[in-house]
Design a protein around this motif. Structure first.
Motif, PDB file in Angstrom:
ATOM      1  N   LYS A 179     -54.745 107.434  50.088  1.00 44.29           N
ATOM      2  CA  LYS A 179     -53.925 106.322  49.587  1.00 44.29           C
ATOM      3  C   LYS A 179     -54.046 105.106  50.507  1.00 44.29           C
ATOM      4  O   LYS A 179     -54.143 103.961  50.040  1.00 44.29           O
ATOM      5  CB  LYS A 179     -52.462 106.757  49.462  1.00 44.29           C
ATOM      6  CG  LYS A 179     -52.236 107.733  48.306  1.00 44.29           C
ATOM      7  CD  LYS A 179     -50.769 108.099  48.148  1.00 44.29           C
ATOM      8  CE  LYS A 179     -50.592 108.972  46.908  1.00 44.29           C
ATOM      9  NZ  LYS A 179     -49.212 109.351  46.663  1.00 44.29           N
ATOM     10  N   LEU A 180     -54.032 105.360  51.810  1.00 42.58           N
ATOM     11  CA  LEU A 180     -54.097 104.241  52.757  1.00 42.58           C
ATOM     12  C   LEU A 180     -55.458 103.553  52.716  1.00 42.58           C
ATOM     13  O   LEU A 180     -55.540 102.330  52.884  1.00 42.58           O
ATOM     14  CB  LEU A 180     -53.768 104.735  54.171  1.00 42.58           C
ATOM     15  CG  LEU A 180     -52.309 105.156  54.359  1.00 42.58           C
ATOM     16  CD1 LEU A 180     -52.111 105.874  55.688  1.00 42.58           C
ATOM     17  CD2 LEU A 180     -51.370 103.942  54.262  1.00 42.58           C
ATOM     18  N   ALA A 205     -47.155 102.859  49.368  1.00 44.08           N
ATOM     19  CA  ALA A 205     -48.196 101.838  49.190  1.00 44.08           C
ATOM     20  C   ALA A 205     -49.380 102.310  48.346  1.00 44.08           C
ATOM     21  O   ALA A 205     -50.235 101.498  48.006  1.00 44.08           O
ATOM     22  CB  ALA A 205     -48.683 101.341  50.548  1.00 44.08           C
ATOM     23  N   GLY A 206     -49.430 103.588  48.018  1.00 41.70           N
ATOM     24  CA  GLY A 206     -50.500 104.063  47.130  1.00 41.70           C
ATOM     25  C   GLY A 206     -50.022 104.211  45.692  1.00 41.70           C
ATOM     26  O   GLY A 206     -50.819 104.479  44.791  1.00 41.70           O
ATOM     27  N   TYR A 211     -57.707  96.729  49.661  1.00 38.31           N
ATOM     28  CA  TYR A 211     -57.106  95.524  49.066  1.00 38.31           C
ATOM     29  C   TYR A 211     -56.534  94.586  50.127  1.00 38.31           C
ATOM     30  O   TYR A 211     -55.847  93.623  49.797  1.00 38.31           O
ATOM     31  CB  TYR A 211     -56.032  95.909  48.049  1.00 38.31           C
ATOM     32  CG  TYR A 211     -56.629  96.509  46.787  1.00 38.31           C
ATOM     33  CD1 TYR A 211     -57.374  95.726  45.916  1.00 38.31           C
ATOM     34  CD2 TYR A 211     -56.471  97.865  46.492  1.00 38.31           C
ATOM     35  CE1 TYR A 211     -57.942  96.272  44.773  1.00 38.31           C
ATOM     36  CE2 TYR A 211     -57.039  98.422  45.350  1.00 38.31           C
ATOM     37  CZ  TYR A 211     -57.771  97.616  44.496  1.00 38.31           C
ATOM     38  OH  TYR A 211     -58.344  98.152  43.373  1.00 38.31           O
ATOM     39  N   GLY A 212     -56.771  94.901  51.387  1.00 36.93           N
ATOM     40  CA  GLY A 212     -56.434  93.940  52.429  1.00 36.93           C
ATOM     41  C   GLY A 212     -55.223  94.279  53.287  1.00 36.93           C
ATOM     42  O   GLY A 212     -54.798  93.440  54.090  1.00 36.93           O
ATOM     43  N   ALA A 213     -54.641  95.486  53.121  1.00 38.69           N
ATOM     44  CA  ALA A 213     -53.517  95.845  53.994  1.00 38.69           C
ATOM     45  C   ALA A 213     -53.996  95.836  55.451  1.00 38.69           C
ATOM     46  O   ALA A 213     -55.091  96.323  55.752  1.00 38.69           O
ATOM     47  CB  ALA A 213     -52.968  97.218  53.622  1.00 38.69           C
ATOM     48  N   ARG A 214     -53.176  95.295  56.340  1.00 39.98           N
ATOM     49  CA  ARG A 214     -53.613  95.094  57.732  1.00 39.98           C
ATOM     50  C   ARG A 214     -53.321  96.312  58.600  1.00 39.98           C
ATOM     51  O   ARG A 214     -54.159  96.758  59.378  1.00 39.98           O
ATOM     52  CB  ARG A 214     -52.895  93.866  58.287  1.00 39.98           C
ATOM     53  CG  ARG A 214     -53.327  93.483  59.658  1.00 39.98           C
ATOM     54  CD  ARG A 214     -52.966  92.043  59.946  1.00 39.98           C
ATOM     55  NE  ARG A 214     -53.106  91.764  61.358  1.00 39.98           N
ATOM     56  CZ  ARG A 214     -52.201  91.118  62.072  1.00 39.98           C
ATOM     57  NH1 ARG A 214     -51.106  90.671  61.503  1.00 39.98           N
ATOM     58  NH2 ARG A 214     -52.410  90.899  63.347  1.00 39.98           N
ATOM     59  N   ALA A 225     -47.887 105.295  53.531  1.00 43.16           N
ATOM     60  CA  ALA A 225     -48.133 106.273  52.465  1.00 43.16           C
ATOM     61  C   ALA A 225     -48.360 107.647  53.087  1.00 43.16           C
ATOM     62  O   ALA A 225     -48.380 107.799  54.311  1.00 43.16           O
ATOM     63  CB  ALA A 225     -49.326 105.848  51.620  1.00 43.16           C
ATOM     64  N   SER A 226     -48.548 108.650  52.203  1.00 41.96           N
ATOM     65  CA  SER A 226     -48.585 110.040  52.658  1.00 41.96           C
ATOM     66  C   SER A 226     -49.983 110.567  52.919  1.00 41.96           C
ATOM     67  O   SER A 226     -50.131 111.711  53.361  1.00 41.96           O
ATOM     68  CB  SER A 226     -47.938 110.931  51.593  1.00 41.96           C
ATOM     69  OG  SER A 226     -48.700 110.876  50.388  1.00 41.96           O
TER      70      SER A 226
END
Ligand SMILES: NC(=O)c1ccc[n+]([C@@H]2O[C@H](COP(=O)([O-])OP(=O)(O)OC[C@H]3O[C@@H](n4cnc5c(N)ncnc54)[C@H](OP(=O)(O)O)[C@@H]3O)[C@@H](O)[C@H]2O)c1
Length: 322
Positions: A177-178, A149-150, A184-187, A172-173
């Motif tokens: 990155k998280l 996701a990054g 950007y809105g990841a829950r 992600a690692s």
């Protein structure tokens, strides 16, 4: 002209700079573009290593995505004129001061969109959007798992998934990155280095996810597949981990999930046009901006490629040629 050149296959450090590479010849139907910015994509790394689906004989100029200004047109290149700002994608050749390309392969850069945004928006964002719309077929309210996701495709899938009204679980690692995915809105955020991915996905989405976008492969794919609910879609985009996982078909059978490989040419033509138009509208309305983490001069193309090859990049890495 000045160009980054791959003289032999290998890791990114094989890419050097040539100050007197000949300008490409032009034929009817093509245009010559003065490249202002180019974007690094993981397939560039694979081509240089001779590990891509297609082998390009050395020496060659890597680079698959650019933005620039038309400096020469030919008969048959209707619709474009000298001075037009354009963007395009190609298999290789973009890390150079000039590219020659069929006019039909170009897209006009919308007014108000800068060269970096235009150069970064082709491969990763188009891949993510077509994958979400035509393969994952996500709907507002769906639960979507994004691996890597990054990365370029992964972060694009996070951003675009959120715009489509989807609840995104970013995997992600690193915290860095998280954090960007969260901005950007990841829950839900899962660091697979510090958590058991299978358990963490079960905790985050107890009812099961509707879709997975997987540009990474390796050990992450199996727990992501297991986290799908009945009828879920698993979209495999690539194997940035270098490891092609084996899928337990019993899971596919028992859960009734769909496993789909993403290739641009497999998107149905009517959906392809719809997706491209929707994506362009998101860009023009500035509802989605590519996340650019680093910009290198052409002379440092090898470093830019290494940054992506090592999985350190967050979002997109660009080459500036102005
Ligand atoms: N099918 C298509 O049409 C299409 C189009 C574009 C791209 N792709 C493919 O999609 C994949 C991802 O592309 P991308 O541009 O998103 O790449 P990227 O920006 O480099 O991101 C890839 C992610 O993979 C993870 N990763 C895990 N192990 C890795 C390793 N050993 N080396 C590098 N990265 C590693 C990293 O995330 P963590 O640090 O979180 O693990 C990294 O952020 C590539 O395989 C590419 O070829 C396919």
């Amino acid at each position: 002209m000045l160009a980054a050149v791959c003289d032999e296959y290998g890791t990114p450090d094989v890419v050097g700079v040539d100050y007197s590479w000949p300008s490409p010849a032009i034929v009817s139907g093509q245009v010559r573009v003065k490249v202002e910015a180019a974007s690094v994509n993981y397939p560039d790394v694979l081509l240089i290593a001779n590990e891509y689906q297609i082998s390009i004989p050395t020496p060659f100029i890597p680079g698959s995505e650019f933005a620039g200004v038309i400096v020469e047109t030919t008969s048959g290149a209707e619709g474009f004129a000298v001075g037009d700002r354009v963007t395009g994608t190609m298999l290789y050749g973009a890390f150079a001061q000039e590219v020659v390309i069929a006019a039909t392969a170009l897209t006009r850069i919308p007014d108000g969109v800068d060269k970096y945004t235009a150069a970064a928006f082709g491969v990763a964002y188009r891949t993510a959007y077509h994958a979400l719309r035509s393969m994952a077929r996500v709907q507002a309210g769906d639960e979507l798992i994004v691996l890597g996701a990054g990365g370029g495709v992964g972060l694009a899938a996070v951003q675009l998934g959120v715009k489509l009204g989807v609840s995104v679980t970013a995997v992600a690692s690193s915290t860095e990155k998280l954090d960007v995915a969260a901005s950007y809105g990841a829950r839900h955020l899962i660091n697979y280095r510090t958590a058991d991915l299978r358990i963490a996905l079960k905790d985050a989405i107890p009812r099961g996810a509707n879709a997975v976008v997987d540009p990474v492969g390796g050990a992450l794919s199996d727990p992501a597949l297991r986290a799908l609910g009945r009828g879920g879609r698993f979209v495999t985009v690539g194997f940035a981990s270098g490891d092609i996982p084996r899928i337990p078909l019993n899971l596919v059978l028992v859960k009734g999930v769909h496993v789909l490989g993403f290739q641009f040419q497999d998107v149905p033509p009517d959906e392809f046009v719809r997706n491209e138009n929707e994506l362009r509208e998101l860009l023009m309305a500035m509802r989605v901006q590519p996340h650019i983490c680093a910009v290198y001069p052409l002379e440092e193309t090898a470093q830019a490629l290494a940054y992506v090859a090592d999985g350190r990049a967050i979002g997109k890495v660009l080459i500036d040629l102005t």
